[in-house]
Design a protein around this motif. Sequence first.
Motif, PDB file in Angstrom:
ATOM      1  N   TYR A   4      36.503  32.473  44.466  1.00  0.00           N
ATOM      2  CA  TYR A   4      37.191  31.474  45.294  1.00  0.00           C
ATOM      3  C   TYR A   4      36.194  30.645  46.088  1.00  0.00           C
ATOM      4  O   TYR A   4      36.260  29.410  46.105  1.00  0.00           O
ATOM      5  N   TYR A   5      35.247  31.320  46.735  1.00  0.00           N
ATOM      6  CA  TYR A   5      34.266  30.601  47.536  1.00  0.00           C
ATOM      7  C   TYR A   5      33.381  29.710  46.655  1.00  0.00           C
ATOM      8  O   TYR A   5      33.000  28.616  47.064  1.00  0.00           O
ATOM      9  N   GLY A  44      39.256  44.518  44.291  1.00  0.00           N
ATOM     10  CA  GLY A  44      39.610  43.400  43.422  1.00  0.00           C
ATOM     11  C   GLY A  44      39.715  42.096  44.179  1.00  0.00           C
ATOM     12  O   GLY A  44      39.216  41.054  43.731  1.00  0.00           O
ATOM     13  N   SER A  45      40.341  42.130  45.354  1.00  0.00           N
ATOM     14  CA  SER A  45      40.479  40.921  46.167  1.00  0.00           C
ATOM     15  C   SER A  45      39.118  40.395  46.609  1.00  0.00           C
ATOM     16  O   SER A  45      38.879  39.182  46.610  1.00  0.00           O
ATOM     17  N   THR A  46      38.217  41.295  46.979  1.00  0.00           N
ATOM     18  CA  THR A  46      36.878  40.881  47.414  1.00  0.00           C
ATOM     19  C   THR A  46      36.132  40.177  46.280  1.00  0.00           C
ATOM     20  O   THR A  46      35.496  39.137  46.492  1.00  0.00           O
ATOM     21  N   LEU A  47      36.218  40.726  45.069  1.00  0.00           N
ATOM     22  CA  LEU A  47      35.562  40.097  43.921  1.00  0.00           C
ATOM     23  C   LEU A  47      36.173  38.726  43.623  1.00  0.00           C
ATOM     24  O   LEU A  47      35.449  37.764  43.323  1.00  0.00           O
ATOM     25  N   LEU A  89      48.320  37.530  44.861  1.00  0.00           N
ATOM     26  CA  LEU A  89      49.080  38.580  44.183  1.00  0.00           C
ATOM     27  C   LEU A  89      48.461  39.958  44.424  1.00  0.00           C
ATOM     28  O   LEU A  89      49.171  40.922  44.736  1.00  0.00           O
ATOM     29  N   VAL A  90      47.142  40.043  44.276  1.00  0.00           N
ATOM     30  CA  VAL A  90      46.473  41.334  44.465  1.00  0.00           C
ATOM     31  C   VAL A  90      46.692  41.857  45.879  1.00  0.00           C
ATOM     32  O   VAL A  90      47.058  43.033  46.077  1.00  0.00           O
ATOM     33  N   ASP A  91      46.506  41.001  46.882  1.00  0.00           N
ATOM     34  CA  ASP A  91      46.681  41.441  48.264  1.00  0.00           C
ATOM     35  C   ASP A  91      48.148  41.672  48.615  1.00  0.00           C
ATOM     36  O   ASP A  91      48.472  42.555  49.415  1.00  0.00           O
ATOM     37  N   GLY A  92      49.035  40.868  48.025  1.00  0.00           N
ATOM     38  CA  GLY A  92      50.461  41.068  48.296  1.00  0.00           C
ATOM     39  C   GLY A  92      50.943  42.423  47.837  1.00  0.00           C
ATOM     40  O   GLY A  92      51.740  43.086  48.517  1.00  0.00           O
ATOM     41  N   ILE A  93      50.451  42.865  46.676  1.00  0.00           N
ATOM     42  CA  ILE A  93      50.820  44.190  46.170  1.00  0.00           C
ATOM     43  C   ILE A  93      50.060  45.274  46.940  1.00  0.00           C
ATOM     44  O   ILE A  93      50.620  46.301  47.336  1.00  0.00           O
ATOM     45  N   GLY A  94      48.763  45.035  47.170  1.00  0.00           N
ATOM     46  CA  GLY A  94      47.937  46.025  47.856  1.00  0.00           C
ATOM     47  C   GLY A  94      48.410  46.344  49.258  1.00  0.00           C
ATOM     48  O   GLY A  94      48.433  47.515  49.665  1.00  0.00           O
ATOM     49  N   ALA A 130      45.820  32.057  43.764  1.00  0.00           N
ATOM     50  CA  ALA A 130      46.988  32.758  43.224  1.00  0.00           C
ATOM     51  C   ALA A 130      46.637  34.201  42.887  1.00  0.00           C
ATOM     52  O   ALA A 130      47.439  35.117  43.130  1.00  0.00           O
ATOM     53  N   SER A 131      45.435  34.423  42.360  1.00  0.00           N
ATOM     54  CA  SER A 131      45.021  35.771  41.962  1.00  0.00           C
ATOM     55  C   SER A 131      44.893  36.693  43.167  1.00  0.00           C
ATOM     56  O   SER A 131      45.439  37.804  43.171  1.00  0.00           O
ATOM     57  N   TYR A 132      44.167  36.255  44.218  1.00  0.00           N
ATOM     58  CA  TYR A 132      44.016  37.159  45.355  1.00  0.00           C
ATOM     59  C   TYR A 132      45.304  37.278  46.159  1.00  0.00           C
ATOM     60  O   TYR A 132      45.551  38.309  46.808  1.00  0.00           O
TER      61      TYR A 132
END
Length: 279
Positions: A72-73, A64-67, A159-164, A155-157
């Motif tokens: 982001y880029y 999810g973070s990669t997508l 949260l995803v990475d913080g939980i992951g 903000a999205s990545y």
Amino acid sequence: MTVHAILIVLFAAFLHALWNAVVKGAPDKAIMLGLISIGHAIPALAVLPFTGFPVMAAIPYIIGSTLIHWGYYWFLNTAYRYGDLSVVYPISRGITPILVALGAVFLAGEFLPPGAWIGIVCISAGIGCLSFGGLGKGTNWVGIAAAFGTGLMIASYSLVDGIGVRLSGNTLGYITVLFVAEIFVAGFIFSTRWERLIALPKRYVWSGLAGGIISGLAYGLVLYVKSFAPLGVVSALRESSVIFASIIGVMWFGEGPKSNRLLAAIIVAVGIVVLALTR
């Protein structure tokens, strides 16, 4: 948060502003972002045998973070094509702390004390002074819209990475595999732009790869702190990078106006102090 953790995040903030300046100063920003992805992936591949892998429960978060990073880029490339570093960067980073703090409440059950919210709001307000004070008649609103899109992706990545990373059972393994996955981002960028990569002067190629290493170190340090500190607080502290970015924008790229920089820096500094004193 401990002083040790705060200093780590502030150092990461400086590194983050530095690699964004590398992208802004490049003649081909899309290629530069691809090189930065390579700068993430190659060192990560080298250390993967030593870090090992995270548990399987963390893999969906890495995907999810990669997508999200692809989005982001794309937004970042568009924002820097049309806007100034000292305006785009603060806007994209400025909306992130509150979004992450609110998201952490609903997704991670992470409730912050009132002092932490005051610090987060101060930092966001200071960033707002910095960004919107730079707007004027010559403002390109495509760049501004892309900056907001960039902030949403951040903000999205975050949260995803913080939980992951908390589920990973192996913080270094999570960070390493996440960076290895950046090879897919680089492949996507270069697949239709190979001639542009070959034509890019070698000094920009090396600076892009170096920027990737700097970027990887910056985000790795932030993820490390997120493994034990509140997501909203870490995100807010990280956004102190806007002060570094604004200084670089003024000193390196000759951007202006300069009159609102000091006020914004003071407000952000107050927010950081409040966060540092909050327990």
